[in-house]
Design a protein around this motif. Structure first.
Motif, PDB file in Angstrom:
ATOM      1  N   PHE A 112      44.698  32.317  36.454  1.00 22.90           N
ATOM      2  CA  PHE A 112      44.898  32.938  37.760  1.00 22.90           C
ATOM      3  C   PHE A 112      45.325  31.933  38.822  1.00 22.90           C
ATOM      4  CE2 PHE A 112      42.515  36.593  36.061  1.00 22.90           C
ATOM      5  CZ  PHE A 112      43.381  37.600  36.466  1.00 22.90           C
TER       6      PHE A 112
ATOM      7  N   LEU B 115      48.982  31.436  38.185  1.00 25.54           N
ATOM      8  CA  LEU B 115      49.677  32.635  38.652  1.00 25.54           C
ATOM      9  C   LEU B 115      49.788  32.650  40.175  1.00 25.54           C
ATOM     10  CD1 LEU B 115      50.911  35.400  37.896  1.00 25.54           C
ATOM     11  CD2 LEU B 115      48.620  36.345  38.187  1.00 25.54           C
ATOM     12  N   ALA B 116      48.724  32.255  40.861  1.00 24.24           N
ATOM     13  CA  ALA B 116      48.742  32.209  42.325  1.00 24.24           C
ATOM     14  C   ALA B 116      49.743  31.178  42.827  1.00 24.24           C
ATOM     15  CB  ALA B 116      47.350  31.897  42.859  1.00 24.24           C
TER      16      ALA B 116
ATOM     17  N   ALA C 147      53.306  32.583  42.192  1.00 26.66           N
ATOM     18  CA  ALA C 147      53.594  33.673  43.117  1.00 26.66           C
ATOM     19  C   ALA C 147      53.777  33.147  44.538  1.00 26.66           C
ATOM     20  CB  ALA C 147      52.467  34.705  43.071  1.00 26.66           C
TER      21      ALA C 147
ATOM     22  N   PHE D  68      55.654  35.687  46.983  1.00 24.30           N
ATOM     23  CA  PHE D  68      54.844  36.902  46.873  1.00 24.30           C
ATOM     24  C   PHE D  68      53.460  36.609  47.443  1.00 24.30           C
ATOM     25  CE2 PHE D  68      57.830  37.174  43.255  1.00 24.30           C
ATOM     26  CZ  PHE D  68      58.498  38.329  43.625  1.00 24.30           C
TER      27      PHE D  68
ATOM     28  N   GLY E 189      51.044  38.481  48.916  1.00 23.35           N
ATOM     29  CA  GLY E 189      49.916  39.344  48.565  1.00 23.35           C
ATOM     30  C   GLY E 189      49.414  39.095  47.159  1.00 23.35           C
ATOM     31  N   ILE E 190      50.344  38.932  46.237  1.00 27.01           N
ATOM     32  CA  ILE E 190      49.963  38.676  44.845  1.00 27.01           C
ATOM     33  C   ILE E 190      49.305  37.309  44.731  1.00 27.01           C
ATOM     34  CG2 ILE E 190      50.860  38.341  42.516  1.00 27.01           C
ATOM     35  CD1 ILE E 190      53.059  40.358  43.213  1.00 27.01           C
ATOM     36  N   ALA E 191      49.823  36.333  45.451  1.00 26.33           N
ATOM     37  CA  ALA E 191      49.244  34.994  45.411  1.00 26.33           C
ATOM     38  C   ALA E 191      47.820  34.995  45.960  1.00 26.33           C
ATOM     39  CB  ALA E 191      50.117  34.019  46.193  1.00 26.33           C
TER      40      ALA E 191
ATOM     41  N   SER F  71      45.742  37.546  46.062  1.00 26.85           N
ATOM     42  CA  SER F  71      44.878  38.268  45.124  1.00 26.85           C
ATOM     43  C   SER F  71      44.521  37.402  43.931  1.00 26.85           C
ATOM     44  CB  SER F  71      45.573  39.541  44.634  1.00 26.85           C
ATOM     45  OG  SER F  71      45.829  40.404  45.692  1.00 26.85           O
ATOM     46  N   ALA F  72      45.500  36.734  43.362  1.00 29.99           N
ATOM     47  CA  ALA F  72      45.248  35.886  42.197  1.00 29.99           C
ATOM     48  C   ALA F  72      44.337  34.718  42.562  1.00 29.99           C
ATOM     49  CB  ALA F  72      46.557  35.374  41.621  1.00 29.99           C
TER      50      ALA F  72
END
Length: 54
Positions: free
Chosen positions: A8, A11-12, A15, A20, A22-24, A26-27
């Motif tokens: 994660f 991924l953050a 992103a 991105f 919002g996705i970053a 969240s991750a």
């Protein structure tokens, strides 16, 4: 558990670089939660693993 945290975090970072937000966020939040769960379980296993029989 630690493997999921690292996944994660990566991924953050990816992103975040790609824009991105919002996705970053969240991750990163998920990675933070998983990391603290991992730490608690690690400390518990250290404490219970020190018991010697006999």
């Amino acid at each position: 558990m630690l493997r999921w945290t690292i996944t994660f975090i990566v991924l953050a970072l990816i992103a975040g670089v790609l824009g991105f937000g919002g996705i970053a966020a969240s991750a990163a939040g998920i990675a933070k939660v998983l990391f603290f769960i991992f730490l608690v379980l690690f400390v518990i296993s250290l404490i219970t693993g020190r018991k010697k029989i006999g």
